[in-house]
Design a protein around this motif. Structure first.
Motif, PDB file in Angstrom:
ATOM      1  N   PHE A  72     -26.857  -2.034   2.937  1.00  0.00           N
ATOM      2  CA  PHE A  72     -27.147  -1.868   1.513  1.00  0.00           C
ATOM      3  C   PHE A  72     -26.300  -2.797   0.642  1.00  0.00           C
ATOM      4  O   PHE A  72     -26.206  -2.581  -0.563  1.00  0.00           O
ATOM      5  CB  PHE A  72     -26.925  -0.411   1.094  1.00  0.00           C
ATOM      6  N   HIS A  73     -25.709  -3.803   1.257  1.00  0.00           N
ATOM      7  CA  HIS A  73     -24.936  -4.753   0.460  1.00  0.00           C
ATOM      8  C   HIS A  73     -25.860  -5.595  -0.408  1.00  0.00           C
ATOM      9  O   HIS A  73     -26.894  -6.084   0.051  1.00  0.00           O
ATOM     10  CB  HIS A  73     -24.114  -5.666   1.377  1.00  0.00           C
ATOM     11  N   GLN A  74     -25.467  -5.782  -1.660  1.00  0.00           N
ATOM     12  CA  GLN A  74     -26.254  -6.603  -2.572  1.00  0.00           C
ATOM     13  C   GLN A  74     -26.205  -8.073  -2.176  1.00  0.00           C
ATOM     14  O   GLN A  74     -27.175  -8.812  -2.350  1.00  0.00           O
ATOM     15  CB  GLN A  74     -25.725  -6.440  -4.002  1.00  0.00           C
ATOM     16  N   PHE A  75     -25.067  -8.495  -1.659  1.00  0.00           N
ATOM     17  CA  PHE A  75     -24.889  -9.889  -1.243  1.00  0.00           C
ATOM     18  C   PHE A  75     -24.297  -9.901   0.160  1.00  0.00           C
ATOM     19  O   PHE A  75     -23.388  -9.121   0.469  1.00  0.00           O
ATOM     20  CB  PHE A  75     -23.941 -10.638  -2.194  1.00  0.00           C
ATOM     21  N   GLY A  76     -24.793 -10.810   0.996  1.00  0.00           N
ATOM     22  CA  GLY A  76     -24.228 -10.965   2.330  1.00  0.00           C
ATOM     23  C   GLY A  76     -24.345  -9.729   3.197  1.00  0.00           C
ATOM     24  O   GLY A  76     -23.408  -9.382   3.926  1.00  0.00           O
ATOM     25  N   GLY A  77     -25.463  -9.047   3.139  1.00  0.00           N
ATOM     26  CA  GLY A  77     -25.656  -7.842   3.930  1.00  0.00           C
ATOM     27  C   GLY A  77     -25.974  -8.141   5.384  1.00  0.00           C
ATOM     28  O   GLY A  77     -25.971  -9.300   5.828  1.00  0.00           O
ATOM     29  N   SER A  78     -26.268  -7.102   6.141  1.00  0.00           N
ATOM     30  CA  SER A  78     -26.593  -7.244   7.559  1.00  0.00           C
ATOM     31  C   SER A  78     -27.941  -7.932   7.717  1.00  0.00           C
ATOM     32  O   SER A  78     -28.683  -8.150   6.752  1.00  0.00           O
ATOM     33  CB  SER A  78     -26.626  -5.872   8.225  1.00  0.00           C
ATOM     34  N   PRO A 134     -15.853 -16.550   3.036  1.00  0.00           N
ATOM     35  CA  PRO A 134     -16.958 -15.630   3.341  1.00  0.00           C
ATOM     36  C   PRO A 134     -17.243 -14.732   2.141  1.00  0.00           C
ATOM     37  O   PRO A 134     -16.340 -14.460   1.328  1.00  0.00           O
ATOM     38  CB  PRO A 134     -16.418 -14.815   4.530  1.00  0.00           C
ATOM     39  N   ILE A 135     -18.484 -14.285   2.029  1.00  0.00           N
ATOM     40  CA  ILE A 135     -18.854 -13.445   0.889  1.00  0.00           C
ATOM     41  C   ILE A 135     -18.092 -12.130   0.932  1.00  0.00           C
ATOM     42  O   ILE A 135     -18.156 -11.383   1.909  1.00  0.00           O
ATOM     43  CB  ILE A 135     -20.373 -13.172   0.880  1.00  0.00           C
ATOM     44  N   SER A 136     -17.363 -11.887  -0.125  1.00  0.00           N
ATOM     45  CA  SER A 136     -16.613 -10.648  -0.264  1.00  0.00           C
ATOM     46  C   SER A 136     -16.565 -10.303  -1.741  1.00  0.00           C
ATOM     47  O   SER A 136     -16.284 -11.170  -2.576  1.00  0.00           O
ATOM     48  CB  SER A 136     -15.194 -10.799   0.292  1.00  0.00           C
ATOM     49  N   TYR A 137     -16.875  -9.082  -2.085  1.00  0.00           N
ATOM     50  CA  TYR A 137     -16.892  -8.703  -3.491  1.00  0.00           C
ATOM     51  C   TYR A 137     -16.614  -7.218  -3.640  1.00  0.00           C
ATOM     52  O   TYR A 137     -16.755  -6.430  -2.697  1.00  0.00           O
ATOM     53  CB  TYR A 137     -18.241  -9.036  -4.129  1.00  0.00           C
ATOM     54  N   LYS A 138     -16.207  -6.862  -4.838  1.00  0.00           N
ATOM     55  CA  LYS A 138     -16.000  -5.464  -5.211  1.00  0.00           C
ATOM     56  C   LYS A 138     -17.027  -5.120  -6.263  1.00  0.00           C
ATOM     57  O   LYS A 138     -17.176  -5.846  -7.249  1.00  0.00           O
ATOM     58  CB  LYS A 138     -14.586  -5.274  -5.751  1.00  0.00           C
ATOM     59  N   VAL A 139     -17.746  -4.046  -6.045  1.00  0.00           N
ATOM     60  CA  VAL A 139     -18.785  -3.645  -7.000  1.00  0.00           C
ATOM     61  C   VAL A 139     -18.150  -3.386  -8.357  1.00  0.00           C
ATOM     62  O   VAL A 139     -17.164  -2.655  -8.479  1.00  0.00           O
ATOM     63  CB  VAL A 139     -19.525  -2.383  -6.508  1.00  0.00           C
ATOM     64  N   ALA A 140     -18.717  -4.009  -9.375  1.00  0.00           N
ATOM     65  CA  ALA A 140     -18.176  -3.874 -10.721  1.00  0.00           C
ATOM     66  C   ALA A 140     -18.283  -2.438 -11.215  1.00  0.00           C
ATOM     67  O   ALA A 140     -19.245  -1.723 -10.896  1.00  0.00           O
ATOM     68  CB  ALA A 140     -18.897  -4.821 -11.672  1.00  0.00           C
ATOM     69  N   SER A 141     -17.304  -2.028 -12.002  1.00  0.00           N
ATOM     70  CA  SER A 141     -17.306  -0.663 -12.538  1.00  0.00           C
ATOM     71  C   SER A 141     -18.506  -0.422 -13.446  1.00  0.00           C
ATOM     72  O   SER A 141     -19.011   0.705 -13.536  1.00  0.00           O
ATOM     73  CB  SER A 141     -16.013  -0.394 -13.296  1.00  0.00           C
TER      74      SER A 141
END
Length: 295
Positions: A220-226, A146-153
């Motif tokens: 407000f997710h950039q990828f895989g939002g609601s 599933p799409i899961s990510y950490k926003v890059a610094s």
């Protein structure tokens, strides 16, 4: 196959930004290609939106091509910086249209150039951060996870610089407002356009802040939002950008044309002079070739 909200946003962007590109190109040609005039950034924004929308629509026929989808998302996320750079261009032109002895001590040309650097660095960091985040998403999808990510610094740093740039732009605009009487009448509309556009750019900035720092809100997710995430993009990004571009281009079309040999005096602080009448028209006479070969 039913169109998604993102497909519909892309169609809207193509319908608006194609003619917007023509107008922006016309303004850039009329007023010069120098970045300090600001109009070139409208061209850049229009191109970004046209390319990004085309890439997003391409996912309809290539739904498994994650590179296209990620590229479209990156272009969507970095649309804020051209808007802020246009604001900076209009503020710079308003400042330089004033006589040297009537300009405020702050902002000055050095501060405005530094502010431009801050925004450009923020743009570059946002691009790098978007690519890094996109790579995370592509890796997850490649593993079937599933799409899961950490926003890059880098994205966080870029957005922080955008917030700083916007705040300094507001302060600069306020400083010029107190001396608006010293701005030639034809150029005052630029400063008015800045204040009209600021609230809409703020909403667009707010979306960027929430999408980068409020990772718990899937709207407000950039990828895989609601399922509602696209409507937030429509209302807080696309609509705000369209309204702002309309404001910029409308005021740009009302500005007097400045011939090429006069643009340096308007945009170059080392040669800036007041040569405008009360209507903002250049006072210089531009001699036409005389008949009969007479000097």
């Amino acid at each position: 196959m039913a169109l998604t909200i993102y497909n519909k946003i892309s169609i809207l962007q193509l319908a608006f930004f194609f003619p917007s590109l023509v107008v922006a190109g016309t303004l850039t040609y009329r007023h010069g290609f120098r970045r300090s005039s600001g109009w070139i950034y409208l061209v850049i924004l229009s191109l970004m939106r046209i390319i990004g929308a085309s890439m997003e629509l391409a996912t309809i026929s290539s739904p498994d091509n994650t590179s296209i989808a990620i590229g479209a998302q990156i272009l969507q996320n970095i649309g804020l910086s051209p808007l802020i750079l246009v604001l900076l261009g209009l503020i710079s032109r308003s400042y330089l249209a004033m006589s040297e002895n009537s300009r405020p001590s702050l902002p000055n040309t050095r501060v405005l150039r530094l502010l431009q650097l801050v925004i450009v660095v923020g743009l570059l960091l946002s691009i790098v951060g978007g690519v890094n985040t996109g790579n995370q998403v592509a890796k997850e999808l490649g593993n079937g996870s599933p799409i899961s990510y950490k926003v890059a610094s880098e994205s966080k740093a870029g957005t922080a610089l955008m917030v700083l740039g916007y705040a300094l732009l507001v302060l600069s605009a306020m400083a010029l407002l107190f001396r608006i009487g010293n701005i030639p009448l034809g150029e005052k509309r630029l400063l008015i356009a800045v204040f009209v556009a600021l609230p809409f750019v703020f909403v667009r900035l707010l979306y960027s802040i929430l999408s980068i720092f409020d990772t718990s809100n899937t709207n407000f997710h950039q990828f895989g939002g609601s399922t509602d995430a696209g409507y937030y993009v429509l209302g807080m990004c696309t609509a705000m950008e369209i309204i702002t571009v309309i404001i910029f281009e409308a005021v740009g079309l009302t500005l007097p044309y400045v011939p090429h040999n006069e643009r340096g005096s308007l945009l170059n602080p080392n040669r800036a002079v007041n040569r405008f009448d009360v209507h903002g028209q250049p006072l210089s006479e531009y001699p036409k070739p005389q008949q009969g070969g007479q000097a």
